[in-house]
Design a protein around this motif. Structure first.
Motif, PDB file in Angstrom:
ATOM      1  N   ILE A   5       0.823  -1.197   0.000  1.00 39.47           N
ATOM      2  CA  ILE A   5       0.000   0.000   0.000  1.00 39.47           C
ATOM      3  C   ILE A   5       0.866   1.259   0.000  1.00 39.47           C
ATOM      4  O   ILE A   5       0.558   2.230  -0.666  1.00 39.47           O
ATOM      5  CB  ILE A   5      -0.941   0.007   1.231  1.00 39.47           C
ATOM      6  CG1 ILE A   5      -1.849  -1.211   1.222  1.00 39.47           C
ATOM      7  CG2 ILE A   5      -1.739   1.277   1.315  1.00 39.47           C
ATOM      8  CD1 ILE A   5      -2.889  -1.210   0.143  1.00 39.47           C
ATOM      9  N   ASP A   6       1.968   1.242   0.734  1.00 35.91           N
ATOM     10  CA  ASP A   6       2.801   2.431   0.883  1.00 35.91           C
ATOM     11  C   ASP A   6       3.750   2.643  -0.295  1.00 35.91           C
ATOM     12  O   ASP A   6       4.414   3.664  -0.353  1.00 35.91           O
ATOM     13  CB  ASP A   6       3.624   2.334   2.173  1.00 35.91           C
ATOM     14  CG  ASP A   6       2.729   2.302   3.405  1.00 35.91           C
ATOM     15  OD1 ASP A   6       1.615   2.830   3.315  1.00 35.91           O
ATOM     16  OD2 ASP A   6       3.157   1.734   4.430  1.00 35.91           O
ATOM     17  N   GLU A   7       3.829   1.696  -1.206  1.00 41.38           N
ATOM     18  CA  GLU A   7       4.755   1.793  -2.326  1.00 41.38           C
ATOM     19  C   GLU A   7       4.312   2.886  -3.288  1.00 41.38           C
ATOM     20  O   GLU A   7       3.162   2.945  -3.704  1.00 41.38           O
ATOM     21  CB  GLU A   7       4.798   0.447  -3.057  1.00 41.38           C
ATOM     22  CG  GLU A   7       5.784   0.400  -4.177  1.00 41.38           C
ATOM     23  CD  GLU A   7       5.771  -0.947  -4.873  1.00 41.38           C
ATOM     24  OE1 GLU A   7       6.380  -1.051  -5.926  1.00 41.38           O
ATOM     25  OE2 GLU A   7       5.137  -1.881  -4.344  1.00 41.38           O
ATOM     26  N   LYS A   8       5.238   3.781  -3.627  1.00 44.00           N
ATOM     27  CA  LYS A   8       4.936   4.851  -4.575  1.00 44.00           C
ATOM     28  C   LYS A   8       5.546   4.482  -5.913  1.00 44.00           C
ATOM     29  O   LYS A   8       6.722   4.146  -6.001  1.00 44.00           O
ATOM     30  CB  LYS A   8       5.498   6.168  -4.070  1.00 44.00           C
ATOM     31  CG  LYS A   8       4.881   6.576  -2.758  1.00 44.00           C
ATOM     32  CD  LYS A   8       4.939   8.043  -2.582  1.00 44.00           C
ATOM     33  CE  LYS A   8       4.337   8.341  -1.229  1.00 44.00           C
ATOM     34  NZ  LYS A   8       3.604   9.511  -1.157  1.00 44.00           N
ATOM     35  N   LEU A   9       4.734   4.565  -6.952  1.00 46.10           N
ATOM     36  CA  LEU A   9       5.184   4.191  -8.280  1.00 46.10           C
ATOM     37  C   LEU A   9       5.275   5.422  -9.166  1.00 46.10           C
ATOM     38  O   LEU A   9       4.487   6.354  -9.027  1.00 46.10           O
ATOM     39  CB  LEU A   9       4.208   3.194  -8.910  1.00 46.10           C
ATOM     40  CG  LEU A   9       3.999   1.889  -8.166  1.00 46.10           C
ATOM     41  CD1 LEU A   9       2.913   1.082  -8.833  1.00 46.10           C
ATOM     42  CD2 LEU A   9       5.282   1.094  -8.135  1.00 46.10           C
ATOM     43  N   SER A  10       6.201   5.390 -10.089  1.00 45.81           N
ATOM     44  CA  SER A  10       6.291   6.485 -11.051  1.00 45.81           C
ATOM     45  C   SER A  10       5.197   6.297 -12.104  1.00 45.81           C
ATOM     46  O   SER A  10       4.567   5.242 -12.195  1.00 45.81           O
ATOM     47  CB  SER A  10       7.667   6.504 -11.708  1.00 45.81           C
ATOM     48  OG  SER A  10       7.812   5.390 -12.564  1.00 45.81           O
ATOM     49  N   VAL A  11       5.024   7.314 -12.899  1.00 52.19           N
ATOM     50  CA  VAL A  11       4.003   7.260 -13.938  1.00 52.19           C
ATOM     51  C   VAL A  11       4.313   6.155 -14.942  1.00 52.19           C
ATOM     52  O   VAL A  11       3.423   5.410 -15.360  1.00 52.19           O
ATOM     53  CB  VAL A  11       3.897   8.633 -14.644  1.00 52.19           C
ATOM     54  CG1 VAL A  11       2.959   8.567 -15.828  1.00 52.19           C
ATOM     55  CG2 VAL A  11       3.453   9.699 -13.668  1.00 52.19           C
ATOM     56  N   MET A  12       5.565   6.038 -15.313  1.00 59.55           N
ATOM     57  CA  MET A  12       5.952   5.002 -16.279  1.00 59.55           C
ATOM     58  C   MET A  12       5.723   3.601 -15.723  1.00 59.55           C
ATOM     59  O   MET A  12       5.280   2.708 -16.453  1.00 59.55           O
ATOM     60  CB  MET A  12       7.421   5.171 -16.693  1.00 59.55           C
ATOM     61  CG  MET A  12       7.658   6.375 -17.575  1.00 59.55           C
ATOM     62  SD  MET A  12       6.604   6.429 -19.039  1.00 59.55           S
ATOM     63  CE  MET A  12       7.193   5.032 -19.940  1.00 59.55           C
ATOM     64  N   GLU A  13       5.992   3.404 -14.435  1.00 55.33           N
ATOM     65  CA  GLU A  13       5.752   2.097 -13.832  1.00 55.33           C
ATOM     66  C   GLU A  13       4.260   1.773 -13.803  1.00 55.33           C
ATOM     67  O   GLU A  13       3.867   0.633 -14.054  1.00 55.33           O
ATOM     68  CB  GLU A  13       6.337   2.060 -12.429  1.00 55.33           C
ATOM     69  CG  GLU A  13       7.853   2.051 -12.402  1.00 55.33           C
ATOM     70  CD  GLU A  13       8.403   2.226 -10.997  1.00 55.33           C
ATOM     71  OE1 GLU A  13       7.662   2.668 -10.101  1.00 55.33           O
ATOM     72  OE2 GLU A  13       9.594   1.919 -10.801  1.00 55.33           O
ATOM     73  N   LEU A  14       3.442   2.773 -13.517  1.00 57.95           N
ATOM     74  CA  LEU A  14       1.992   2.562 -13.534  1.00 57.95           C
ATOM     75  C   LEU A  14       1.504   2.216 -14.936  1.00 57.95           C
ATOM     76  O   LEU A  14       0.656   1.325 -15.104  1.00 57.95           O
ATOM     77  CB  LEU A  14       1.270   3.805 -13.019  1.00 57.95           C
ATOM     78  CG  LEU A  14       1.282   4.029 -11.524  1.00 57.95           C
ATOM     79  CD1 LEU A  14       0.658   5.373 -11.181  1.00 57.95           C
ATOM     80  CD2 LEU A  14       0.539   2.918 -10.814  1.00 57.95           C
ATOM     81  N   LEU A  15       2.007   2.922 -15.928  1.00 53.82           N
ATOM     82  CA  LEU A  15       1.603   2.637 -17.307  1.00 53.82           C
ATOM     83  C   LEU A  15       2.054   1.241 -17.743  1.00 53.82           C
ATOM     84  O   LEU A  15       1.307   0.529 -18.422  1.00 53.82           O
ATOM     85  CB  LEU A  15       2.163   3.697 -18.251  1.00 53.82           C
ATOM     86  CG  LEU A  15       1.521   5.073 -18.145  1.00 53.82           C
ATOM     87  CD1 LEU A  15       2.240   6.061 -19.048  1.00 53.82           C
ATOM     88  CD2 LEU A  15       0.046   5.013 -18.479  1.00 53.82           C
ATOM     89  N   LYS A  16       3.250   0.844 -17.343  1.00 55.51           N
ATOM     90  CA  LYS A  16       3.738  -0.501 -17.677  1.00 55.51           C
ATOM     91  C   LYS A  16       2.852  -1.567 -17.047  1.00 55.51           C
ATOM     92  O   LYS A  16       2.514  -2.570 -17.692  1.00 55.51           O
ATOM     93  CB  LYS A  16       5.178  -0.676 -17.208  1.00 55.51           C
ATOM     94  CG  LYS A  16       6.182   0.055 -18.053  1.00 55.51           C
ATOM     95  CD  LYS A  16       7.583  -0.128 -17.489  1.00 55.51           C
ATOM     96  CE  LYS A  16       8.588   0.722 -18.234  1.00 55.51           C
ATOM     97  NZ  LYS A  16       9.938   0.630 -17.652  1.00 55.51           N
ATOM     98  N   ARG A  17       2.470  -1.359 -15.783  1.00 57.29           N
ATOM     99  CA  ARG A  17       1.586  -2.335 -15.121  1.00 57.29           C
ATOM    100  C   ARG A  17       0.211  -2.370 -15.769  1.00 57.29           C
ATOM    101  O   ARG A  17      -0.397  -3.433 -15.886  1.00 57.29           O
ATOM    102  CB  ARG A  17       1.454  -2.007 -13.640  1.00 57.29           C
ATOM    103  CG  ARG A  17       2.689  -2.377 -12.860  1.00 57.29           C
ATOM    104  CD  ARG A  17       2.460  -2.242 -11.392  1.00 57.29           C
ATOM    105  NE  ARG A  17       3.661  -2.603 -10.667  1.00 57.29           N
ATOM    106  CZ  ARG A  17       3.705  -2.767  -9.375  1.00 57.29           C
ATOM    107  NH1 ARG A  17       2.627  -2.577  -8.650  1.00 57.29           N
ATOM    108  NH2 ARG A  17       4.831  -3.097  -8.781  1.00 57.29           N
ATOM    109  N   ALA A  18      -0.302  -1.214 -16.193  1.00 59.44           N
ATOM    110  CA  ALA A  18      -1.612  -1.172 -16.844  1.00 59.44           C
ATOM    111  C   ALA A  18      -1.578  -1.919 -18.179  1.00 59.44           C
ATOM    112  O   ALA A  18      -2.493  -2.694 -18.485  1.00 59.44           O
ATOM    113  CB  ALA A  18      -2.047   0.268 -17.047  1.00 59.44           C
TER     114      ALA A  18
END
Length: 141
Positions: A5-18
């Motif tokens: 829950i506390d992990e902060k992701l960058s925008v690129m990491e979020l897009l890669k996961r999506a």
């Protein structure tokens, strides 16, 4: 792909996961397409209505209307306003809620279409009242 829950992701990491989520399960991509289709069709219809309303509003001051009574502009304005206020808002809320529910998965294995629909419907049923209240508050403020 366990995430804290506390992990902060960058925008690129979020897009890669999506992207990985969408392309890892064809049922998920197809379900998202089916959920988005009614909103897409309605947006085409409402944009045509808006275009007609804008065209009538443009012609109204110059009185160059072709076979249209003068009060027709008021009718189109009311119709377009109601289209954007009621059906669009509800379809957008439904589509967003279903997409978020379908995408919020903690399981590594791909779900079948039927289990994906059941799980998404159950999550939406539990969250719909809160989402509707928030949506109405945002829409009216």
């Amino acid at each position: 792909m366990e995430m804290k829950i506390d992990e902060k992701l960058s925008v690129m990491e979020l897009l890669k996961r999506a992207v990985k989520l969408i392309f890892s399960n064809i049922n998920h991509a197809f379900f998202l397409f089916l959920c988005s289709l009614p909103l897409f069709c309605f947006l085409i219809f409402s944009k045509l209505s808006l275009q007609t309303t804008i065209s009538l509003a443009y012609q109204f001051p110059s009185h160059n209307q072709i076979n249209l009574p003068e009060n027709d502009l008021i009718t189109w304005l009311i119709q377009t306003s109601l289209l954007y206020f009621f059906p669009y808002s509800l379809l957008d809320l439904f589509t967003t809620t279903m997409i978020v529910a379908a995408s919020s998965t903690s399981e590594e294995k791909p779900l079948g279409m039927l289990s994906l629909v059941r799980r998404s419907a159950k999550i939406c049923q539990n969250r719909l009242v809160g989402c509707l209240i928030t949506s109405l508050y945002v829409l009216l403020s």
